[in-house]
Design an enzyme around this catalytic site. Sequence first.
Site, PDB file in Angstrom:
ATOM      1  N   ASP A   1       0.826  -1.206   0.000  1.00 56.44           N
ATOM      2  CA  ASP A   1       0.000   0.000   0.000  1.00 56.44           C
ATOM      3  C   ASP A   1       0.858   1.253   0.000  1.00 56.44           C
ATOM      4  O   ASP A   1       2.041   1.227   0.346  1.00 56.44           O
ATOM      5  CB  ASP A   1      -0.962   0.009   1.184  1.00 56.44           C
ATOM      6  CG  ASP A   1      -0.261   0.054   2.537  1.00 56.44           C
ATOM      7  OD1 ASP A   1       0.796  -0.606   2.676  1.00 56.44           O
ATOM      8  OD2 ASP A   1      -0.749   0.748   3.452  1.00 56.44           O
TER       9      ASP A   1
ATOM     10  N   GLU B   1       0.032  -1.075   5.745  1.00 57.22           N
ATOM     11  CA  GLU B   1       1.124  -0.605   6.602  1.00 57.22           C
ATOM     12  C   GLU B   1       1.008   0.881   6.905  1.00 57.22           C
ATOM     13  O   GLU B   1       1.442   1.339   7.961  1.00 57.22           O
ATOM     14  CB  GLU B   1       2.474  -0.898   5.929  1.00 57.22           C
ATOM     15  CG  GLU B   1       3.693  -0.700   6.817  1.00 57.22           C
ATOM     16  CD  GLU B   1       4.228   0.723   6.824  1.00 57.22           C
ATOM     17  OE1 GLU B   1       5.040   1.042   7.725  1.00 57.22           O
ATOM     18  OE2 GLU B   1       3.844   1.518   5.949  1.00 57.22           O
TER      19      GLU B   1
END
Length: 361
Positions: free
Chosen positions: A72, A129
Amino acid sequence: MSALDLTADPIDLTAALIDIESPSHHERVIADAIEASLQAIDGVDIRRIGNTLMARTHRGLPTRVILAGHIDTVPIAGNVPHRLAGDTLHGCGAVDMKSGLAVYLHAFATLANSPELRRDLTLICYEGEEVASEYNGLGFIEREAPEWLAGDVALLGEPSGAVIEAGCQGSIRAIVTARGTRAHSARAWLGDNAVHRLSAVVARVAAYQPRRVTIDGCEYREGLNVVRLGAGVANNTIPDEATATINFRFAPDRSVDEALSHLNEVLAIDDELISVEIDDAVPGALPGLSQPAAAGLVAATGGRFRAKFGWTDVARFSTLGIPAVNYGPGDPGYAHKIDEQCPVSDIDDVFRALRGYLTEA
């Protein structure tokens, strides 16, 4: 989404990953592409939990190396698709951390069945994350498939300027609240100024002398700081409440409990009108560079390493007893910026060193 070519040059693979928009909570498309690519590799186990992908070899080699990278990014800011300007690759995730992810994907794909491989590999490409830890894919694995986190050393592709950044510091965020009595500032003696009451705590934090500690040759520098203040009712009113948010970054030789105890000693609060709430507390990670698997990595990268000051997911591996380091291309100072960028030379350097580590006995 078609599969990615994981055998392509890591620079080209980085560009391809940047072009797949994957802000947090929107990782399905990139996860699908990575999964399709991994399925083309013979003889490896693959598992998916949500949008977190795992793959591993079973070659019976003496050690196992975990290569982990998050898929991400922060929200797109007009910086997708990628742009190559001279020797620098621009785009969302260029440094945090699609370049590191590309290196790890390429290493896994090209070495999984290679006779040159000297260490078994576990690849983890995880979601969430950049947001709250409850969405972090490593947490999903720890709960649902902890056996996938077993290894002798873990590498995270966080940007580190192609230098090993070992371990990480722990972090405590405390909210200190002082309460007083509201009054008109023209009649201040009828009130109790909460800001003035809080000022003694702020002064102790300002006067604090943080320590430095060296572990496995890495110097960690602690820090205690007021990072936010809140108070005020009106320009003619004595405030009846004031808050200070305090952040303590502590070296990994302290446990969270030890760090909390030290923080309480420094704040030295003995006023019943002042309270402390611990808003967040996460442990640090010891570098573990003296352990054989990690020492081999240090040697393969030319002996260049330093302490990691910020908190990263290496701490998750440290709690499992696995030495972990951050090792990826690019300057972390460009992370999350609109002009996020990574020198292509860093991508080459990290891949060459990683390949050398994984293929040398």
